[in-house]
Write an enzyme that holds these catalytic residues in place. Structure first.
Site, PDB file in Angstrom:
ATOM      1  N   GLU A  56       0.803  -1.229   0.000  1.00  0.00           N
ATOM      2  CA  GLU A  56       0.000   0.000   0.000  1.00  0.00           C
ATOM      3  C   GLU A  56       0.839   1.283   0.000  1.00  0.00           C
ATOM      4  O   GLU A  56       0.570   2.208   0.756  1.00  0.00           O
ATOM      5  CB  GLU A  56      -0.964  -0.002   1.187  1.00  0.00           C
ATOM      6  N   ASP A  95      -0.856  -3.881  -3.520  1.00  0.00           N
ATOM      7  CA  ASP A  95      -1.650  -2.662  -3.244  1.00  0.00           C
ATOM      8  C   ASP A  95      -3.123  -2.904  -3.532  1.00  0.00           C
ATOM      9  O   ASP A  95      -3.491  -3.925  -4.133  1.00  0.00           O
ATOM     10  CB  ASP A  95      -1.131  -1.462  -4.049  1.00  0.00           C
ATOM     11  N   GLU A 147      -5.871 -10.548  -1.709  1.00  0.00           N
ATOM     12  CA  GLU A 147      -6.749 -10.352  -0.531  1.00  0.00           C
ATOM     13  C   GLU A 147      -8.215 -10.280  -0.955  1.00  0.00           C
ATOM     14  O   GLU A 147      -8.983  -9.447  -0.466  1.00  0.00           O
ATOM     15  CB  GLU A 147      -6.347  -9.059   0.214  1.00  0.00           C
TER      16      GLU A 147
END
Ligand code: GLA
Length: 430
Positions: A204, A259, A328
């Site tokens: 991120e 990210d 994710e």
């Protein structure tokens, strides 16, 4: 300051490892790695069950995740890509239902929280590997599974002491922060050399504005404190340094830059792409890109998601071995700006989620067939453990995953396995 190159770094690394291992041996404390937004997983309260319970006998689709007659996701997807989940070490304890489920369905695992630096290196000189070591033991006991280390360089869930020091306003200097990052990567990646196959080295790092790196106004001290070490005009240096150090600490580990919103925000995707391209062109050892994919029922379109994967895949022109992972994945039932606490899982909504998963996984299969996708990791395996019950709206009851709170396979599970079964699976929810 120059980048640490392999020849000059070896001695420093050896010294750091020795020092840190000593500290670790004497100062290990209890790990309390819990994400405040994550509700308790059911693993601890579930008895070990390996057979189909009477409750579900005679049903075809509404089967518990551990039922022998339920297809195994990892076998269903064996020809396509690795399939995984985020998990906590408590859920990997011998005798738990969650361990049975993990081994039945998944072949790649990410620790949900327990390998984040805030928990591993909470104070200067203190390393606590209690929980990560259990994760490694799980991997050693099950050599067919791959482990992902998550994460090394991130602005969130990082120890705040890293960013404090003798610089302006009490902030760390570039040298201090780079030294802490170096020690952390050497100690952690070095400890698990050969045991963790993939590391999310940088997480991120990019701004939601789409204008490049996340800076202090979005909670990250990394680019401004570390600065432009090599004088080439950008502040990618904290990332470059992290990748070089990680490569040295475990030359065989696959090093990932990860990210969110890449699949739905073209501006952010472009900024991420440009940075990775520039770093790859300079020889920074980046082995893969991770698309988190915390998405919603209605957003983004599967086409936008596919275009993002294909754009990132063009980086293979620079690194032909570059891997792409969905790292994710979860599908919130709520739109981003919806503040509601609940949503009824009517048959219509069960079907919408199932079709959404079917569309996504069909696209993933296509991309994998083109060599553009290596793994899909979901951010949890049952709705009760999802962080989306606490974020972005606290106390919410969300339904983003493939198994429900009672660990029953949802129509969404069947959407992943075989979309022709969705209607029959939905009919059983009535
Ligand atoms: C991010 C992080 C993960 C996790 C999820 C939500 O995407 O990378 O570690 O914190 O958010 O829980």
């Amino acid at each position: 300051m120059r980048f640490i190159k392999p020849a000059t770094a070896a001695l420093a690394i050896a010294m750091l490892l020795t020092a840190c291992n000593t500290v670790q041996a004497t100062e290990t404390t209890t790990t309390t790695a819990a994400n405040v937004t994550t509700t308790a997983a059911p693993a601890e309260t579930q008895p070990a069950v390996t057979t189909l319970s009477d409750k579900f006998a005679g049903k075809t689709y509404r089967l518990p995740a551990y039922a022998e007659t339920l297809p195994n996701l990892k076998d269903v997807l064996a020809e396509n890509f690795l399939i995984g989940t985020a998990i906590n070490t408590d859920q990997l304890r011998e005798g738990t239902t969650s361990l049975d489920i993990a081994l039945k369905h998944y072949n790649i695992f990410t620790t949900e929280n327990e390998m984040k630096p805030a928990y591993v290196n909470p104070e200067e000189g203190v390393f606590d590997f209690t929980a990560p070591d259990k994760f490694i033991e799980f991997g050693e006991a099950n050599p067919d599974v791959a482990l992902r280390g998550h994460t090394l360089v991130w602005h969130s869930q990082a120890p705040q002491w890293w960013f404090q020091g003798s610089g302006d306003g009490g902030l760390a200097t570039s040298e201090e922060l780079v030294a802490r990052m170096t020690e952390y990567i050497n100690t952690t990646v070095g400890r698990y050399k050969g045991k963790i196959k993939y590391w999310d080295v940088v997480n991120e790092a990019f701004s939601d504005s789409g204008n490049g790196l996340r800076a202090m106004n979005e909670g990250s001290f990394w680019p401004d404190i570390v600065g432009d070490l090599d004088g080439d005009g950008d502040k990618y240096d904290f990332m470059e340094q992290a990748f070089y150090i990680a490569r040295e600490a475990d030359p065989d580990a696959k090093l990932i830059i990860n990210d969110y919103s890449l699949e739905q925000d073209p501006k952010k995707l472009n900024a991420f792409y440009d940075a990775v391209k520039s770093m790859l062109e300079q020889g920074v050892p980046i082995d893969g890109v991770g698309i988190q994919a915390h998405i919603q029922l209605e957003w983004p379109s599967v086409l936008n998601f596919k275009m993002a994967i294909e754009k990132l895949a063009t980086l293979k022109e620079i690194n032909p071995d570059l891997i792409i992972q969905i790292t994710e994945l979860d599908v919130s039932m709520f739109a981003w700006n919806d503040q509601s606490l609940t949503i009824e899982m009517t048959p219509e909504n069960e079907k919408k989620l199932a079709v959404r998963y079917a569309d996504l996984f069909d696209m993933f299969r296509e991309e994998a067939a083109k060599g553009n996708l290596e793994a899909v990791i979901m951010w949890g395996y049952n709705d009760g453990m999802s962080w989306l019950n606490g974020y972005p709206v606290g106390g919410r009851v969300n339904h983003p995953l493939l198994f429900d709170r009672d660990l029953i396979a949802k129509p969404a599970f069947w959407g992943v396995v075989d979309r022709t079964q969705i209607d029959a699976a939905v009919a059983e929810t009535l």
